[in-house]
Enzyme design. Structure first.
Site, PDB file in Angstrom:
ATOM      1  N   LYS A  43       7.878  -3.737   3.759  1.00 42.91           N
ATOM      2  CA  LYS A  43       7.999  -4.225   2.374  1.00 42.91           C
ATOM      3  C   LYS A  43       8.602  -3.105   1.525  1.00 42.91           C
ATOM      4  CE  LYS A  43       5.319  -6.084  -1.495  1.00 42.91           C
ATOM      5  NZ  LYS A  43       4.275  -7.002  -1.902  1.00 42.91           N
ATOM      6  N   GLU A  63       4.367  -0.750   3.142  1.00 41.03           N
ATOM      7  CA  GLU A  63       5.075  -0.801   1.854  1.00 41.03           C
ATOM      8  C   GLU A  63       5.279   0.598   1.265  1.00 41.03           C
ATOM      9  OE1 GLU A  63       3.213  -3.223  -1.174  1.00 41.03           O
ATOM     10  OE2 GLU A  63       4.740  -2.753  -2.651  1.00 41.03           O
TER      11      GLU A  63
END
Ligand code: 5MM
Length: 339
Positions: A225, A183
């Site tokens: 992400k 992420e």
């Protein structure tokens, strides 16, 4: 290049396949204590361990949540907690067919020598922590890096330090057959426009994927992400849903290899409706051009309506659970471009 990491690619691929089966997405419920307390304070809820436990119990026991959510990302406090009846949250989730995941980073800390920039910590002892969480039942994990846009930032040093940590975290996860969610979040805070967000996101992705290549990450065994490509919250120009969708898809097509099976967006402070509508526009408008699953891994954009309804009062649990269920169902529709 040295020997490759020993991992079971099939295990990683199977976990990813299960997480996103039947158009499901992920629920991020891994707020650290500070973040959770901040959200509670804004909603007028007492900030204690017990209130955090009660809130997380409300989430994991939501009837039907497993129809929309394939995996839930937990915080280290939460993964060992139980319902009031003494059932481990992890068992409640697993029984419902929701795969438990764990946030492994120790938070984004000020980067020495680089004003207004942060670097995420948590690599020390990570192999042992992964093994411990795996024993508890976690099959996937998450590590978040934050990149701010502003005057003279992000610097190359900030991007490189963060993607280096992401690659080393991902390698340790894959070594243990735990799926890493990678992420890199380009923040919405600031007055930057859509194009600036596009440029920084593209740059971060390209440097990230080169680093993932250097550290021998199996792309088929990871989940990305990212943020959506969107103007900053203080920008005077805000774009339409279709413009955000087009910029996001174009940016990711330029920079994310097709071997990555799934991209699960964070919501980043967008309203629940906006985040769902943007995801929907991407899946609707670009259906035939997407090499990856485009889905959700929202925290605020799924939880906020439920948290506001709960207000820390047991009398509101049913209503809050219903809002959580409905919101996640809308995100499943958005994954199919049918919102
Ligand atoms: C739930 O918040 C996660 C943890 O953040 P902190 O370490 O700051 O407490 C966060 O990583 C979250 O999973 C993602 O940013 C997605 O959340 P949003 O609200 O942006 O969808």
């Amino acid at each position: 290049m040295g020997k490759n990491i020993i991992m079971n690619k099939e295990t990683l691929k199977n976990t990813i396949q299960q997480l996103f089966a039947s158009n499901k997405g992920l629920l991020a419920m891994d707020e650290s204590t500070d973040t959770c307390n901040k959200r509670f304070a804004a909603a007028g809820i007492e900030q204690t361990v017990e209130m955090r436990r009660r809130y997380r119990e409300l989430i994991v026991t939501t009837p039907g949540l497993n129809e929309n959510i394939g995996g839930a990302i937990l915080f280290y406090e939460t993964i060992r907690q139980q319902t009031k009846d003494g059932i481990n949250f992890i068992d409640v989730l697993t029984k419902a067919g929701i795969i438990p995941g764990i946030k492994l980073d120790m938070g984004a800390k000020p980067m020495a020598g680089f004003q207004d920039e942060k670097v995420t910590e948590g690599l020390d002892g990570l192999r042992e922590r992964i093994s411990e969480y795996k024993t508890l039942g976690a099959r996937f994990a998450k590590w978040r890096a934050v990149i701010a846009i502003g005057d003279g930032i992000p610097t190359m040093q900030c991007i490189e330090a963060n993607v280096h940590a992401l690659a080393r975290y991902a390698a340790l996860c894959q070594e243990a057959d735990v799926v890493p969610i990678v992420e890199p979040e380009v923040l919405m805070d600031g007055a930057h426009n859509l194009q600036q967000c596009f440029d920084v996101t593209e740059q971060v992705m390209k440097i990230l994927f080169y680093q993932l290549y250097k550290y021998k990450i199996c792309l088929e065994g990871m989940i990305l992400k990212p943020n959506m490509v969107i103007a900053g919250t203080k920008s005077t120009v805000q774009n339409s849903k279709d413009e955000v969708a087009e910029a996001t898809v174009n940016c990711l097509l330029q920079s994310v290899p097709a071997a990555v099976p799934a991209i699960a967006f964070l919501s980043g402070g967008q309203s629940a409706n906006d985040a769902t509508a943007h995801l929907n526009a991407m899946n609707k408008n670009f259906k035939n051009r997407l090499p990856w699953i485009l889905t959700f891994s929202f925290a605020r954009a799924i939880q906020q309506p439920a948290l506001d309804a709960w207000k820390g009062d047991d009398a509101n649990i049913k209503e809050a659970q219903n809002l959580l269920y409905q919101r996640s169902k809308l995100d499943v529709a958005a994954r199919q471009g049918m919102y």
